[in-house]
Design an enzyme around this catalytic site. Sequence first.
Site, PDB file in Angstrom:
ATOM      1  CG  ASP A 574      28.446  81.375  23.411  1.00 57.47           C
ATOM      2  OD1 ASP A 574      28.113  81.235  22.227  1.00 57.47           O
ATOM      3  OD2 ASP A 574      28.728  82.478  23.893  1.00 57.47           O
ATOM      4  CD  GLU A 808      23.904  88.434  26.984  1.00 61.84           C
ATOM      5  OE1 GLU A 808      24.619  87.825  26.182  1.00 61.84           O
ATOM      6  OE2 GLU A 808      24.356  88.999  28.005  1.00 61.84           O
TER       7      GLU A 808
END
Length: 838
Positions: A574, A808
């Site tokens: 990302d 996460e």
Amino acid sequence: MARRMGRQRKRVVAGEAVPLLRKDDKPPAFHRKDKKKKVDIGKVFINISIGLCIFSLAWFFYALHMRSSLAKRVVTPHPSPRVLDANSSSAAVSADRFWGSYRPQVYFGMKTRSSRSIVAGMMWMRQFADMDVNLRHTCEQGDRLQGYGWLMHDGITFGVQEIRDSDFTLTTEFVKRMGGDHGGDWTWRVTAKQHVSAGFFSAPQAPVLSLMFYTAADTQGSLEAHLEDGKRLASVTGFSKELGNFKITFRKPVTGELSTSLVSRYNYLQTVSPGLEKLTDIVKQSLNRRFIYSPPSGEKRHYIAVDTYQPPHQSKPADPRKESDFVVHQVTVQMPFQIEVLFESGSFHRRPNQLVGSVMTQELERRKAEFDSKFEKTFGLEGKGFSQSQVKFGKAALSNMLGGMGYFYGESVVQSVYNEYPLLYPEGALFTAVPSRSFFPRGFLWDEGFTRRLCPLDRPDEYEGWIPREQILGDEARRKVPAEFVVQRNENANPPTLFLALQELIEQLSSKAEEPASRPTLPFLRRLFPRLKTWFDWYNTTQTGPLPNSYRWRGRDKDTNLFLNPKTLTSGLDDYPRASHPSADERHVDLHCWMALSSGIMASIARLLGEPHHDYELTHQVLSDNDLLSDLHWSDQLGAFSDFGNHTQAVSLQQEKVYVPPGQPRHQFPVARLVRSVRRAPKLQYVNALGYVSLFPFLLHILTPDSPKLEHVFRDMRDSNKLWTPYGLRSLSRADPLYMKRNTEHDAPYWRGPIWININYLAVRALHHYSNAEGPHREKAAALYQELRTNIINNVYRQYAETGYVWEQYNDGTGRGQGSHPFTGWSALTVLMMAEQY
């Protein structure tokens, strides 16, 4: 002489008139030739023009045809036979896996592995709460539960889950029993208990809870409600093509097994739904507080329950083809209590008894004992000295991965550069483990290779060699996806992590070729190979870089004005810093390493199958050449591997200046945004960002064990001012200018410092590899391996114990879990680190 002179042409003297031809005289020969010549040139010109027109038309129609063909390619399935048979998930072929908790997006639900399954699920709501409607159904981080997840789940026959709300716990259990032709029977048990707070001499009044058990059809099948005493919904019978006849029985709540019934209130709703994604809304819109709850001791109070449902007014009528039966059974009762729901298949004719009460308890205990035994045999955590609570955590992490498996069916929305508008793939199925039940309840190609290290699953179909980054199949899955991410574009890749799973499969085949479990592997690889070839070729052609044997991720953000550093979602990392100004001159070191790994595995598979393998071997040798890797990606300034591109570090986010004329109201003008300010022009150079990308030649074992570059890698990894933390390796060096910097005013740092378990797993795996390989760095790798593995395991376990979740990512300063939760996709790789299975 006179005759000869008479045949000579008469000379024309200047100024002398040329005699005119009579009407019947023929023109001189040279005039006739000249005219003929002019006529011939005209014909040639006309012929050429006609030819050009014909060619242009032919080219136009050919181009139109090619564009049409290219536009269709994005939705054209691969021509090779399917890897899995069309009915491989049916009850006839795989009866034990037909029913399952394959709805990971809801707290508790069941469905079959079929395209239009009958589904069952549970919602709950606390009565007399501060908030009138606190309905729980789909997994939402906003529900702020203290914790939820599977404690035990074998992926096939049973599961035990705990859902901890503010002051009570719901324990959901299910167990299956095989029999008949449609996947057999199953039973749910839900147990509700109040939390007893320390410090109270007497517990506060027990909460009153409403459980709503429902069943719904999905465009096919029918349901019929059966009432007891005209009020209580006792059972539902139904029929569908995949299930035949079936019956669902709602048993009365009891205080415990074999206890007498409790005082309860019952309500039910029978209606139709326009889609499974609408079930929560339908229940909410049907709620009414006109009902009276009168406990054994206490005053009568109004409670909220399902009543009647009036579909909202629509300008266009709903599609009647999608309307399907939907039945809800609500029971309202005070804790503690236990309720069972029983599904019985109409084709199971010789069941010994009903799977309820003590029979269900005995079956559950047997399954739990088998799970415990198999877990220890597979992972050996007790033998490695882990405590009972750590072993329990390991079981929960694995169980959440298995309990997070979902069966999805529907159409992906895709687009290529040859399509003016997005297109729909043909309908298809996906059976996969989702990364997060609350935030990412769908399939991701980037995550898939990591989760398959723990559980092998069905893979998605491939089109023209490309697999979409996100697998968003069906309306339920699409509802959880922001609109900007729904359309998948066929020029965009994701890391080919499936090759990690294939690498493990090949290693197992090589070491255990004679074992019965290995026999289906070669036929599977043979069916898979044509698609693998096309997939590898797609990467090797569409993601090439500007120099020979270099690679570049496509799909970087184009709007550089709004991003501190334009994202590269396709890399999976990302907002990790790449070249500040995206261009075709970029070279990405992580993609180079993925291609080196993939080509080597392709060569191994081709060799196993007796297929041509020399081209793959040559590609692997070239891409694995450490000198070439250094030429393309080693930065002497950074002392590490780096991307290359059009880059400057002199960038920052600044408040946009919006001019407001004097006397004009400010609110009528655009709101000032944060926009990127570039203080020094970019130039072609190494990006010089030290972090996960720099480690890829080490992470994927591209560096040879005697490489002097390993010394630099280990030095940077162990430096606490760069990548090392007591909780794992941070994603970006603390010394980097973009460390923990926001990418936009709305985007917090993501891969710019936090600790990610998938990359840390690759790091531990690589250290294990180099510690077992002859070379000058062996002892250093072994020491780092022990230290890093211990740090990661301890922190993930500690955060689970404190918060109730696997996360996460983890904060590089405190180790605290952050991001979406539960995240038992690749974060569950912690179990493999505990087991030292790489």
